[in-house]
Scaffold this motif. Structure first.
Motif, PDB file in Angstrom:
ATOM      1  N   GLY A 132      50.712  33.357  31.705  1.00 22.13           N
ATOM      2  CA  GLY A 132      50.322  33.985  30.264  1.00 22.13           C
ATOM      3  C   GLY A 132      48.880  34.071  29.987  1.00 22.13           C
ATOM      4  N   LEU A 144      53.648  29.591  33.266  1.00 15.36           N
ATOM      5  CA  LEU A 144      54.046  30.787  32.491  1.00 15.36           C
ATOM      6  C   LEU A 144      53.113  32.076  33.207  1.00 15.36           C
ATOM      7  N   GLU A 178      52.100  31.107  22.726  1.00 12.76           N
ATOM      8  CA  GLU A 178      52.528  30.202  23.714  1.00 12.76           C
ATOM      9  C   GLU A 178      52.465  28.812  23.262  1.00 12.76           C
ATOM     10  N   LEU A 186      52.534  25.830  30.879  1.00  9.67           N
ATOM     11  CA  LEU A 186      51.589  27.026  30.435  1.00  9.67           C
ATOM     12  C   LEU A 186      50.942  27.893  31.716  1.00  9.67           C
TER      13      LEU A 186
END
Ligand code: ADP
Length: 608
Positions: free
Chosen positions: A593, A591, A581, A588
């Motif tokens: 994730g 995202l 990533e 982030l």
């Protein structure tokens, strides 16, 4: 230049060509080190070689003169005999002085040559690239060189002088024997041969034996250091490791000693048998001389001289051949020393001082790197761009490749594939010092130099001097101003308890010095900090993170505490050497994730 992976063949006895060149190169070192000293030793050696046979010849004249004086009873004959006594005594006195002088001069040569060779080894070691010096084979060669090779070149030279001395003695003895009993020359030479052949066989054995076990020696030295080293003492004492470590140490010692004993036992048995054979030859010669003298062929003086010459001659033959076999072994070791000195250093040979795109900053372009012998890459096609004035955060679990990335960014490793560019120029093409000047690094683990505080900071600029102002700024950047102010001697304080007046620091305090060191080079426009706050207290960490970046400077920051990276312009998450990533904190988190999960994990304990 040989590659370290192939430089040590499986059969460690090197070919003749290498051995001859090793001997020649050793001579060159000596000639360079102290030519005058070497010449003086050679001259003294020749004198020391000529005097013993000369003394024997004088003793023959003396005995014959005594016998004649007894026969004639003349005063003149008595005076001749007394004169030979004085001459003989004078020769022996000179011999004594020459031998002492030789010892003294050889001790000087030992020190000078030892220093010269140690310097060659250290100089080589200091020039290896990181990738090279980390190779176990290179480590082994270095240890071996330090352990044996420093003393061996000296031994080789001394044996060279032994050969010279024995040869000169032999020539003069041969001349004296030729005049009265030429066949004794053959006897004298034959007497030394068996020992020579035996020794020649053994020296290869010993070399093979000792080089083959250097891994055990390395392990033994390491175990030794675990027991004596203060850094390991905490865990050793707490976990009670002492006895177990000593047990392993003793086991290794016994294994090695057993092998040692076997080898020496064999040498002792065969050596004594050969010695007995040599004595038998001498005895045969002596019997013949006595019998022939009784028959009236030799005078008493001649008899004494011949027996003495035979003994001295045999010793000289042994010394000559012994020096040859000994030097055979020395040369084998010295060959290894030169194999080390000839290894490729693996350093960047770049010469350029600037790149084609000034101001472009640092770029990783599909960089891959695999450690020698590792099953997979530590970095796998990593790309990013760090432009001046920006911050890059690196995140990843242990072993994900963060520190490897730092070493590549500093130019310490070369990528296997892809390129690392600074201002558009591959790091390999940069002149190494020019490159180092552009990049300040705080490594993990960092070195705690057990030197002065000043040295710890100035190491960041190659141990040259920092101005007082620059020192202050570096200390301030490392949050170390207060710490150093509290030390009695300030920046001159000697660190580590290892030294009598040394002061010990805590892990966090050492870390502040390492950080100050990374900041010492104010020309660096890229700063790389690998876990700079791991050992810092929360307050120091907050202060460090809040510090603004100098204009135009960019930062790579590795941290496990994700809160430290919130202000980073970009964050890269590494897993198994791959970027999984990338983006800034908000992206982030958005995202949702792995980064977002990790951040939530770290933030939650405080929230609840
Ligand atoms: P991180 O800094 O993220 O913890 P590293 O970059 O130190 O990870 O390590 C990445 C991988 O490379 C790990 O699998 C590690 O075992 C391996 N590695 C690190 N240093 C060396 C080395 N000097 N020789 C061989 N392998 C290494």
């Amino acid at each position: 230049m040989p590659d370290p992976d192939t430089a040590i063949a499986d059969d460690p006895v090197p070919p003749w060509r290498d051995r001859v060149s090793a001997a020649a190169r050793t001579l060159a070192i000596i000639a360079r080190t102290r030519p005058g000293l070497t010449a003086a030793i050679a001259a003294l050696t020749i004198i020391a070689a000529l005097l013993p046979p000369a003394a024997l010849y004088i003793s023959k004249l003396l005995i014959d003169a005594v016998v004649a004086a007894i026969d004639t009873g003349l005063d003149a004959d008595r005076m001749v005999a007394l004169r030979w006594v004085v001459v003989e005594a004078a020769i022996l006195a000179v011999l004594l002085v020459v031998r002492r002088l030789l010892l003294f001069e050889k001790a000087r040569l030992h020190a000078e040559l030892g220093f010269a060779v140690a310097r060659l080894i250290l100089d080589k070691a200091s020039r290896f690239s990181l990738a090279r010096i980390e190779l176990p084979r290179v480590q082994e060669m270095l240890i071996h060189a330090k352990q044996f090779a420093a003393a061996r070149p000296y031994a080789l030279v001394v044996r060279g002088f032994d050969v010279l001395q024995a040869a000169v003695t032999l020539i003069s003895i041969t001349a004296l024997l030729a005049a009265s009993a030429p066949w004794l020359i053959i006897l004298m030479l034959l007497g030394g041969l068996p020992a020579f052949i035996g020794n020649l066989r053994f020296s290869g054995d010993a070399y093979r034996f000792y080089t083959a076990r250097s891994p055990q020696m390395r392990e033994r030295n390491y175990l030794e250091s675990l027991v004596t080293n203060e850094a390991a003492a905490r865990e050793r004492l707490h976990y009670g490791l002492g006895d177990a470590l000593l047990g392993r140490y003793s086991g290794l010692f016994r294994d090695m000693y057993r092998g040692d004993q076997k080898l020496q036992g064999r040498q002792a048995v065969i050596g004594s048998l050969l010695g007995v054979l040599g004595s038998a030859v001498f005895l045969g010669g002596k019997l013949w001389i006595v019998a022939v003298t009784i028959a009236g062929r030799f005078s008493l003086g001649q008899m004494t001289m011949l027996i003495g010459l035979l003994k001295q001659g045999q010793n000289a033959v042994n010394a000559l051949l012994g020096a040859f076999t000994g030097s055979y072994e020395d040369i084998l070791y010295v060959t290894r020393l030169f194999a080390l000195l000839d290894l490729e250093e693996g350093r960047n040979a770049g010469t350029l001082m600037a790149g084609p795109a000034p101001g472009d900053g640092l770029r990783f372009d599909a960089v891959s790197f695999t450690y020698p012998g590792a099953p997979g890459p530590a970095l796998d096609r990593v790309s990013f761009h760090l432009s001046p004035g920006t911050r890059l955060g690196l995140v990843g679990i242990n072993g994900s490749g963060k520190t490897t990335l730092v070493k590549l960014a500093a130019g310490l490793y070369q990528p296997d594939a892809g390129r690392v560019l600074l201002d558009g120029l591959s790091l390999a093409e940069w002149e190494p010092t020019a490159l180092a000047r552009r990049i300040g690094v705080m490594f993990q683990p960092h070195v705690n130099f057990k030197l002065s505080v000043r040295d710890n900071i100035e190491a960041g600029i190659g141990l040259s001097s920092l101005s007082p102002d620059a020192m202050e700024r570096a200390l301030a950047s490392g949050l170390a101003t207060e710490l150093v102010g509290s030390l009695a001697e300030g920046v001159e304080t000697r660190l580590s308890k290892r030294f009598a007046e040394g002061v010990e620091l805590s892990g966090g305090q050492w870390q502040r010095l390492a950080m100050a060191r990374a900041h010492a080079n104010e020309d660096a426009d890229i700063l790389i900090l690998d876990e700079p706050t791991a050992a810092l207290d929360a307050e120091a960490e907050a202060a460090f993170m809040a510090a603004p970046l100098a204009p135009g400077r960019s930062l790579i920051l590795i941290s496990h505490r994700l809160s430290n990276l919130r202000t980073a312009d970009q964050i890269i998450l590494l897993e198994h050497g791959r970027i999984i990533e990338a983006g800034n904190h908000e992206t982030l988190i958005g995202l949702g994730g792995a980064y977002a999960d990790l951040f939530a994990l770290q933030a939650d304990p405080y929230r609840t």
